[in-house]
Design a protein around this motif. Structure first.
Motif, PDB file in Angstrom:
ATOM      1  N   ASP C 143       0.811  -1.235   0.000  1.00  0.00           N
ATOM      2  CA  ASP C 143       0.000   0.000   0.000  1.00  0.00           C
ATOM      3  C   ASP C 143       0.835   1.271   0.000  1.00  0.00           C
ATOM      4  O   ASP C 143       0.359   2.335   0.392  1.00  0.00           O
ATOM      5  CB  ASP C 143      -0.973   0.007   1.194  1.00  0.00           C
ATOM      6  CG  ASP C 143      -1.945  -1.153   1.097  1.00  0.00           C
ATOM      7  OD1 ASP C 143      -2.387  -1.445  -0.034  1.00  0.00           O
ATOM      8  OD2 ASP C 143      -2.237  -1.783   2.123  1.00  0.00           O
ATOM      9  N   LEU C 144       2.063   1.163  -0.424  1.00  0.00           N
ATOM     10  CA  LEU C 144       2.911   2.349  -0.503  1.00  0.00           C
ATOM     11  C   LEU C 144       2.948   2.788  -1.973  1.00  0.00           C
ATOM     12  O   LEU C 144       3.163   1.967  -2.860  1.00  0.00           O
ATOM     13  CB  LEU C 144       4.309   1.962  -0.002  1.00  0.00           C
ATOM     14  CG  LEU C 144       5.261   3.073   0.398  1.00  0.00           C
ATOM     15  CD1 LEU C 144       6.275   2.504   1.390  1.00  0.00           C
ATOM     16  CD2 LEU C 144       5.985   3.626  -0.783  1.00  0.00           C
ATOM     17  N   ASP C 145       2.704   4.066  -2.221  1.00  0.00           N
ATOM     18  CA  ASP C 145       2.701   4.547  -3.607  1.00  0.00           C
ATOM     19  C   ASP C 145       4.052   5.170  -3.938  1.00  0.00           C
ATOM     20  O   ASP C 145       4.374   6.252  -3.462  1.00  0.00           O
ATOM     21  CB  ASP C 145       1.617   5.619  -3.805  1.00  0.00           C
ATOM     22  CG  ASP C 145       0.242   5.102  -3.450  1.00  0.00           C
ATOM     23  OD1 ASP C 145       0.116   3.879  -3.196  1.00  0.00           O
ATOM     24  OD2 ASP C 145      -0.704   5.912  -3.413  1.00  0.00           O
ATOM     25  N   PRO C 146       4.844   4.514  -4.769  1.00  0.00           N
ATOM     26  CA  PRO C 146       6.142   5.109  -5.096  1.00  0.00           C
ATOM     27  C   PRO C 146       5.956   6.373  -5.941  1.00  0.00           C
ATOM     28  O   PRO C 146       4.991   6.460  -6.699  1.00  0.00           O
ATOM     29  CB  PRO C 146       6.862   4.017  -5.891  1.00  0.00           C
ATOM     30  CG  PRO C 146       5.789   3.139  -6.399  1.00  0.00           C
ATOM     31  CD  PRO C 146       4.636   3.239  -5.446  1.00  0.00           C
ATOM     32  N   PRO C 147       6.851   7.356  -5.803  1.00  0.00           N
ATOM     33  CA  PRO C 147       6.693   8.605  -6.566  1.00  0.00           C
ATOM     34  C   PRO C 147       6.526   8.340  -8.062  1.00  0.00           C
ATOM     35  O   PRO C 147       7.268   7.539  -8.637  1.00  0.00           O
ATOM     36  CB  PRO C 147       8.006   9.348  -6.288  1.00  0.00           C
ATOM     37  CG  PRO C 147       8.498   8.801  -4.994  1.00  0.00           C
ATOM     38  CD  PRO C 147       8.046   7.378  -4.946  1.00  0.00           C
ATOM     39  N   GLY C 148       5.526   8.976  -8.652  1.00  0.00           N
ATOM     40  CA  GLY C 148       5.274   8.804 -10.075  1.00  0.00           C
ATOM     41  C   GLY C 148       4.666   7.458 -10.422  1.00  0.00           C
ATOM     42  O   GLY C 148       4.416   7.162 -11.586  1.00  0.00           O
ATOM     43  N   GLY C 149       4.449   6.623  -9.403  1.00  0.00           N
ATOM     44  CA  GLY C 149       3.871   5.308  -9.657  1.00  0.00           C
ATOM     45  C   GLY C 149       4.832   4.353 -10.340  1.00  0.00           C
ATOM     46  O   GLY C 149       4.421   3.367 -10.942  1.00  0.00           O
ATOM     47  N   ILE C 150       6.118   4.637 -10.241  1.00  0.00           N
ATOM     48  CA  ILE C 150       7.081   3.800 -10.957  1.00  0.00           C
ATOM     49  C   ILE C 150       7.885   2.935  -9.974  1.00  0.00           C
ATOM     50  O   ILE C 150       8.392   3.432  -8.969  1.00  0.00           O
ATOM     51  CB  ILE C 150       8.071   4.672 -11.774  1.00  0.00           C
ATOM     52  CG1 ILE C 150       7.319   5.633 -12.694  1.00  0.00           C
ATOM     53  CG2 ILE C 150       9.027   3.785 -12.573  1.00  0.00           C
ATOM     54  CD1 ILE C 150       6.576   4.993 -13.824  1.00  0.00           C
ATOM     55  N   TYR C 151       7.978   1.664 -10.316  1.00  0.00           N
ATOM     56  CA  TYR C 151       8.812   0.735  -9.539  1.00  0.00           C
ATOM     57  C   TYR C 151      10.117   0.437 -10.272  1.00  0.00           C
ATOM     58  O   TYR C 151      11.195   0.572  -9.736  1.00  0.00           O
ATOM     59  CB  TYR C 151       8.082  -0.600  -9.308  1.00  0.00           C
ATOM     60  CG  TYR C 151       6.937  -0.503  -8.363  1.00  0.00           C
ATOM     61  CD1 TYR C 151       7.097  -0.799  -7.018  1.00  0.00           C
ATOM     62  CD2 TYR C 151       5.671  -0.125  -8.807  1.00  0.00           C
ATOM     63  CE1 TYR C 151       6.046  -0.718  -6.129  1.00  0.00           C
ATOM     64  CE2 TYR C 151       4.608  -0.037  -7.928  1.00  0.00           C
ATOM     65  CZ  TYR C 151       4.787  -0.331  -6.592  1.00  0.00           C
ATOM     66  OH  TYR C 151       3.751  -0.240  -5.726  1.00  0.00           O
ATOM     67  N   ASN C 152       9.976  -0.021 -11.523  1.00  0.00           N
ATOM     68  CA  ASN C 152      11.173  -0.447 -12.267  1.00  0.00           C
ATOM     69  C   ASN C 152      11.594   0.648 -13.240  1.00  0.00           C
ATOM     70  O   ASN C 152      11.373   0.557 -14.434  1.00  0.00           O
ATOM     71  CB  ASN C 152      10.940  -1.783 -12.986  1.00  0.00           C
ATOM     72  CG  ASN C 152       9.714  -1.781 -13.864  1.00  0.00           C
ATOM     73  OD1 ASN C 152       8.692  -1.198 -13.507  1.00  0.00           O
ATOM     74  ND2 ASN C 152       9.793  -2.409 -15.010  1.00  0.00           N
ATOM     75  N   HIS C 153      12.222   1.668 -12.701  1.00  0.00           N
ATOM     76  CA  HIS C 153      12.727   2.760 -13.543  1.00  0.00           C
ATOM     77  C   HIS C 153      13.733   2.242 -14.553  1.00  0.00           C
ATOM     78  O   HIS C 153      13.792   2.699 -15.671  1.00  0.00           O
ATOM     79  CB  HIS C 153      13.385   3.827 -12.683  1.00  0.00           C
ATOM     80  CG  HIS C 153      12.568   4.255 -11.508  1.00  0.00           C
ATOM     81  ND1 HIS C 153      12.487   3.506 -10.356  1.00  0.00           N
ATOM     82  CD2 HIS C 153      11.801   5.340 -11.323  1.00  0.00           C
ATOM     83  CE1 HIS C 153      11.693   4.133  -9.503  1.00  0.00           C
ATOM     84  NE2 HIS C 153      11.265   5.246 -10.063  1.00  0.00           N
TER      85      HIS C 153
END
Lengths: 286, 316, 492
Positions: C143-153
């Motif tokens: 439930d943590l929203d990474p900035p910009g919604g991106i995980y695998n930059h």
């Protein structure tokens, strides 16, 4: 009628060499929830370092300290005032048909939702030859099974301080049949998860005025997910449901998620830590 | 700039500078002794002892006979001896490695070539016949490095930090070399008993060790004596190797890091100015009176500057 | 029409069962290579050896080396590099690029889902056990929203060309994929040695990776920050990929930090500079997630920063790649990639997966047992190549044993067809001639907020041992410069 509690947590650390830099994180603040209200927090340390509030990975409030003066001994004292509601843990309507509960438990929906609390962790791993140690009776409800398990763990283990430590495995605990609240709780978690019930390890404070088991340290119990009801606290160390005497701090998969003090010390050498906890109660003045 | 990386760059500068001075001292001393005017200065043991004195590892037992090849190996290519040239070069590269993102590709490549040159030099050749070739290469490569530092880095904080390291080291090494040769003069006098051409010879060697002989001749137009040598190498601001010149450089670069108009009294900038002012207004006669005391005081000053820098800028 | 008056290829032996990147089945030079083949033909072998040595010296002097620890001394070696580049035409590249972006986007949506609603699990597409058994499925990321919604930059996709001439993906690397610095170095070395050939070939540049990376990292800055301060964090200069870390920091013009350079105060991250603390907003981490914060993950980690995760959780700093991304970088997840792409994007996969048979599905189990000699059987929960059985290399008794094992615990096994990597002419020192060697291709994809980028080029890794299919540098693999041609006009 609500109860007013005053919780005092003390810790003392000694380091063999002078420490220049350290970071400590305390997970000791009572949670604000439906049954308890955190009234005040007071934190002191012998180094006079300002305390910072933060939130750990599982969402619980922590206290952090970053001393920047060299030291080899340090003392901490935290005092919390908590107002606890009178809790009747049996105050719910059980499902009429026990099999409905098992259907829910077995649904992918629920398994996916509570996946972390079904994991087998190093602290809650049952030895291979003890997988069948406690199997639920499908004729009775999930809740009744958990109550029975709570009692079973209480009877199977004997409360004894100083035998186990934070690295003791369930295998050793089951064999020696001795331990403290962490061990009771890990065994409860391991067995309940083995029966597919999501369970959380809870750390907190126990008001021992009523002759309950505990050892002037932080207490541990478990919260199990009961279908149709929600999370209910089971204290296998005392064979009771968690109620008005239980002040919750945090929950996690096991002790590893809830350890009250974590430190990163930038210095070689060993250290010794001692903790103590004191809980006093009075009926709230209305 | 990161404090840790600044520290590494500072040391990179120091190690590059140090390796040059050790190399030059070794070969200049060794080769000028071969045709020295007096017998004592010609003695191989005398020269070898002088080298050990210069790197800060003096031989205390007057009867100890030094093995030439072993000594050259230890000073030049023994990686287990901390003051050896190879150790200095290794550390220079190690420090450059950790700041690789900040220095230019050209500088890094040059340091790397430098390192591989030293690493791959034939040890046997070096101790038997290669002393001149090896040492001259070292001094030339450090000159290239200096050129790359000046020519391929932005003259910002990174540059200032490296130059601080180089100049602090240069001042330190020049003072050490002066001290060593001063000591040699005393020893030579002890044997010959007079202040004569032999002494002047040691001063010439000293000036050559600091690559300053030609400049000095041009400036004074006569053979060096104690007074003129000390004046030139310590107090002449136009001699690029003089102690005062290094301090002027240090002042210039610390002002890049600390741009306050009136530096605080516990700052590096303040201390640097203080040390510089003290030297700027010295007479050579004062120095001459008690050279040993002067040298100890100055070395101490430089150590204090280094410690101050560490506290102010390299705190991580 | 190209003939073999080409000196340096005079002794080139072609195995007809393998797909050769340069020569077609008739032994003729493929169109994209024609020009280059002609240009290289002007060289004699001794010319070529000389050029090759120059290129090697260039790597050595730049310090692009790895250490070999011997008994008495430590030697530095360069990664073997081959001067004959690999060329990919524009149409073929277009296909690869689209496929790589599609996979990156799908993996990102997959990660978002399994750390939030977990729909793909609840819908029964991907089994829950796949995640719960992974040490990289981080409870802390729920439930943590990474900035910009991106995980695998940042991702690296390993692709091969099979004997059928088609590209297949072997692996998606989304932990800390490395190798991009070698792409740039290979290009530099080739340009230094053979600048003339670039006058004839319009290959895309590869030096724009860093600027795109910086743009991607800046796109996921924390809220309220105007110009973010980006840093790269490395385990330190003794890490085998340190050169790459320093290259990326330098090329982006940002600081290269170690854990000890950073500290956290009131959930903000700072680095220790010569002028005191300076706030850090975006961290490209080249430290594994379990090591980034000793207060939250491995307590024994000296590489991390205490309190970093709390700062991340609060949104005060962005970590790229996001912690917990590793769960999708997994052999078992790979086998579900076609389903994952379909589920989130409603598209068919552009790049093929190597077909995977799940032995827990009865009809697939039957196929596996019947065709075992044509298949590679892998246990789902082992990594590092353990427990793999290659069907055509087994004895009869071994086959029987493997079959028994599979039948006993079918859900523990998957099977895939035996893939054959394409080959590329590669200069071999020992024989002083060109020989066929197997190659793969690692592509580099970046995903940011409203931005995606695939580096036009990549790392073609070569297995230098004859017949060897393992291209990893740890196994003695080398690499080639990889050219993506700008347009179809005129072959190279």
């Amino acid at each position: 009628m609500p109860l007013d509690y005053v919780v005092t947590y003390r810790a003392e650390n000694h380091y063999d060499t002078l420490v220049n830099r350290a970071v400590w994180q305390f997970l000791i603040i009572p949670e604000d929830n439906d049954s308890q209200e955190l009234v005040s927090v007071d934190f002191e340390n012998s180094l006079g370092v300002p305390v910072q509030h933060s939130v750990n990975g599982l969402g619980f409030t922590t206290l952090q300290l970053h001393p920047n003066v060299p030291f080899s001994d340090v003392r901490f004292r935290a005092t919390f005032k908590v107002m606890k509601q009178e809790v009747n843990p049996f105050d719910f309507i059980p499902l009429e048909d026990p099999s409905g509960g098992y259907r829910q438990i077995e649904s992918l929906e629920l398994k996916a939702q509570f996946e972390p609390f079904l994991r087998v962790t190093p602290y809650t791993r049952l030895p291979d030859d003890r997988q069948e140690l406690y199997i639920f009776d499908r004729e009775i409800s999930v809740f009744d099974n958990l109550l029975a398990l709570n009692q079973w763990v209480y009877r199977h283990l004997f409360f004894q301080s100083g035998i186990t430590h934070i690295d003791t495995t369930l295998k050793e605990v089951i064999e020696s049949r001795q331990g403290v609240c962490q061990d009771f709780t890990h065994l409860f978690c391991g067995l309940a998860r083995r029966n597919q019930i999501p369970v959380r390890y809870v750390s907190g404070y126990l008001h021992q005025g009523n002759g309950y088991f505990g050892d002037s340290q932080m207490h541990a119990w478990a919260e199990a997910y009961v279908p149709g009801v929600g999370w209910i606290g089971f204290d296998p160390t005392n064979d009771i449901l968690a109620g008005s005497n239980h002040i919750k701090v945090a929950h996690g998969k096991d002790y590893g998620d809830c350890s009250p003090l974590k430190g990163v010390i930038f210095a070689p050498g060993n250290n010794r830590t001692s903790h103590s906890v004191e809980v006093t109660a009075q009926q709230a003045q209305q | 700039m990161l404090a840790r990386v600044a520290n590494n760059l500072y040391w990179m500068g120091r190690y590059i500078e140090r390796s040059e001075h050790v190399a030059r001292f070794m070969h200049v001393n060794y080769f000028s002794s071969l045709d020295a005017p007096n017998e004592h200065s010609q003695k191989r043991q005398f020269v070898l002892r002088s080298m050990r004195f210069m790197v800060g590892d003096p031989v205390s037992d007057p009867n100890e006979v030094l093995d030439e090849e072993q000594l050259l190996y230890n000073l030049g290519m023994n990686p287990d001896i901390p003051y050896s040239i190879i150790s200095n070069v290794q550390w220079a590269r190690e420090n450059a490695n950790s700041a690789r993102d900040l220095i230019s590709t050209e500088l890094y490549e040059a340091i790397n070539k430098f390192y591989h040159f030293v690493l791959n030099y034939d040890v046997d050749l070096f101790v038997k016949r290669g002393l001149y070739d090896f040492c001259v290469n070292i001094t030339e490569m450090t000159t290239i490095l200096r050129g790359k530092i000046r020519g391929t880095l932005l003259h910002d904080e990174v540059y200032a930090i490296i130059m601080m390291g180089m100049n602090l080291e240069r001042a330190t090494q020049i003072i050490r070399i002066i001290y060593t040769k001063y000591n040699d003069v005393l020893l030579a006098r002890g044997v010959t008993g007079t202040e004569d051409a032999g002494q002047s010879f040691e001063w010439v060697t000293l000036l050559k060790c600091a690559e300053s002989y030609d400049m000095m001749r041009r400036f004074y137009k006569k053979a060096p004596n104690t007074s003129s040598t000390l004046e030139f190498l310590i107090l002449n601001p136009d001699c690029p190797r003089s102690v005062i010149n290094s301090l002027n450089q240090i002042t210039k670069h610390i002002n890049v890091l600390d741009q306050s108009k009136n530096p605080k009294k516990d700052s590096t900038a303040f201390l640097v100015e203080k040390v510089r002012a003290d030297l700027k207004f010295k007479y050579v006669e004062e120095i001459h009176e008690d050279i040993r005391n002067f040298i100890e005081t100055k070395l101490n000053d430089l150590v204090n500057i280094a410690q101050k820098m560490e506290k102010e800028y390299f705190n991580y | 029409m190209i003939t073999t008056n080409n000196q340096i290829f005079a002794s080139y032996q072609k195995d007809p069962t393998l797909f050769d990147e340069v020569f077609d089945a008739q032994g003729e030079v493929r169109e994209v290579y024609e020009k280059l083949f002609e240009l290289y033909g002007n060289h004699t072998i001794s010319n070529y050896v000389q050029l090759n040595n120059k290129a090697k010296a260039s790597f050595f002097n730049q310090g692009i080396t790895f250490q070999v620890y011997g008994e008495h001394e430590t030697k530095e070696k360069i990664f073997p590099f081959d001067l004959f580049p690999r060329i990919i035409g524009p149409a073929e590249w277009d296909h690869i690029e689209k496929g790589a972006i599609q996979r990156s986007r799908a993996l990102n949506l997959f990660l978002w889902d399994i750390y939030h609603e977990k729909k793909i699990i609840k819908d029964g597409i991907v089994p829950l056990e796949l995640l719960s058994s992974s040490a990289n499925y981080l409870h802390q990321m729920f439930d943590l929203d990474p900035p910009g919604g991106i995980y695998n930059h940042i991702s690296g996709t390993d692709i091969i060309k099979h004997a059928d001439g088609q590209y297949y993906v072997l692996e998606d690397n989304i932990r800390c994929p490395s190798g991009v610095s070698y792409v740039v170095c290979n290009r530099t070395a080739l340009k230094r040695a053979l600048f003339g050939v670039f006058n004839h070939c319009q290959a895309h540049t590869v030096t724009n990776y860093a600027e795109n990376l910086l743009e991607i990292l800046e796109s996921v800055k924390p809220q309220g920050v105007d110009i973010p301060n980006v840093v790269v964090i490395t385990p330190g200069m003794y890490n085998s990929a340190y050169y790459e870390h320093s290259y990326l920091a330098k090329a982006m013009g940002v600081e290269l930090v170690e854990g000890r350079d950073l500290f956290v105060e009131n959930d903000f991250v700072y680095m220790k500079t010569i002028k005191g603390p300076e706030r850090v907003d975006v961290i490209y981490r080249r430290v594994d997630d379990l090591f980034i914060d000793p207060l939250e993950f491995r307590p024994d980690s000296a590489l991390g920063v205490p309190g970093l995760f709390a700062a991340y959780r609060k949104g005060n700093v962005c970590l790229a790649n996001a912690p917990g991304t590793g769960v999708a970088d997994d052999k078992a997840v790979y086998t579900y990639m076609p389903e994952i792409i379909k589920y989130y994007l409603d598209e068919s996969p552009i790049l093929k997966n190597v077909h995977t048979y799940h032995c827990n599905r009865p009809e697939e189990l039957r196929y596996v047992l019947e065709h075992i000699t044509e298949l590679v059987v892998k246990p789902v929960d082992e990594s590092g190549g353990y427990g793999i059985s290659i069907g055509n290399r087994l004895s009869k008794a071994e086959i029987a044993a493997v079959k028994e094992q599979i039948k006993k615990e079918p859900r523990k096994y998957i099977a895939q067809p035996i893939m054959s990597l394409s080959v590329h002419p590669t200069y071999i020192d020992e024989s002083e001639s060109f020989e066929q060697r197997h190659v793969d291709l690692r592509t580099f994809t970046l995903l940011g907020k409203d931005k995606e980028f695939v580096l036009k080029g990549g790392l073609s890794r070569v297995a230098l041992k004859k017949g060897n299919l393992v291209v990893n540098s740890s196994q003695g693999g080398g690499s080639k410069d990889t050219w993506v041609l700008k347009n179809d006009q005129g072959p190279c």
